[in-house]
Design a protein around this motif. Structure first.
Motif, PDB file in Angstrom:
ATOM      1  N   LYS A  27      13.697 -17.409 -14.956  1.00  0.00           N
ATOM      2  CA  LYS A  27      12.277 -17.271 -15.250  1.00  0.00           C
ATOM      3  C   LYS A  27      12.099 -17.689 -16.712  1.00  0.00           C
ATOM      4  O   LYS A  27      10.934 -19.011 -16.463  1.00  0.00           O
ATOM      5  CB  LYS A  27      11.937 -16.308 -14.710  1.00  0.00           C
ATOM      6  CG  LYS A  27      10.535 -16.566 -14.409  1.00  0.00           C
ATOM      7  CD  LYS A  27       9.856 -15.358 -13.110  1.00  0.00           C
ATOM      8  CE  LYS A  27       8.210 -14.883 -13.635  1.00  0.00           C
ATOM      9  NZ  LYS A  27       7.581 -14.244 -12.997  1.00  0.00           N
ATOM     10  N   ASP A  28      11.698 -16.565 -17.477  1.00  0.00           N
ATOM     11  CA  ASP A  28      11.696 -17.037 -18.221  1.00  0.00           C
ATOM     12  C   ASP A  28      12.885 -17.477 -19.595  1.00  0.00           C
ATOM     13  O   ASP A  28      12.325 -17.375 -20.809  1.00  0.00           O
ATOM     14  CB  ASP A  28      11.241 -16.219 -19.285  1.00  0.00           C
ATOM     15  CG  ASP A  28      11.864 -14.848 -19.654  1.00  0.00           C
ATOM     16  OD1 ASP A  28      12.742 -14.316 -18.447  1.00  0.00           O
ATOM     17  OD2 ASP A  28      11.279 -13.470 -19.577  1.00  0.00           O
ATOM     18  N   LYS A  29      13.537 -17.615 -19.701  1.00  0.00           N
ATOM     19  CA  LYS A  29      14.788 -17.797 -21.172  1.00  0.00           C
ATOM     20  C   LYS A  29      15.530 -18.753 -20.258  1.00  0.00           C
ATOM     21  O   LYS A  29      15.759 -18.985 -19.476  1.00  0.00           O
ATOM     22  CB  LYS A  29      15.056 -16.342 -21.417  1.00  0.00           C
ATOM     23  CG  LYS A  29      15.749 -15.814 -20.365  1.00  0.00           C
ATOM     24  CD  LYS A  29      16.577 -14.094 -21.177  1.00  0.00           C
ATOM     25  CE  LYS A  29      17.704 -13.729 -20.371  1.00  0.00           C
ATOM     26  NZ  LYS A  29      18.423 -12.602 -20.842  1.00  0.00           N
TER      27      LYS A  29
END
Length: 82
Positions: A27-29
């Motif tokens: 999601k974020d990396k």
């Protein structure tokens, strides 16, 4: 800057010798795998930027040390010339 979309398992080639693969995307990396010859330096951008500041700080310190020594030694050297 080239912006492309890659899925997990896909990659890109940079020149003839460097391959960057997407190992995992969350999601974020994103986790990347990089294959390159040993003589190619691979440095994370925050480390590269930090290294640049460290190099500049070292240059500034050497310059300051040189100038301090120069300014301190100059009167003595000028007196010896007279």
């Amino acid at each position: 800057m080239l912006i492309i979309t890659r899925k997990t398992g896909e990659g890109i080639h940079i020149g003839d010798d460097v391959v960057v693969n997407v190992v995992e995307a969350g999601k974020d990396k994103v986790r990347l795998g990089i294959s390159a010859p040993k003589d190619v330096k691979i440095i994370r951008s925050e480390m590269f930027e930090s290294r640049g500041f460290n190099v500049q700080a070292a240059v500034n310190k050497v310059s300051a040390d040189f100038m301090n020594k120069f300014l301190t030694d100059t009167p003595t050297q000028l007196n010896e010339i007279k």
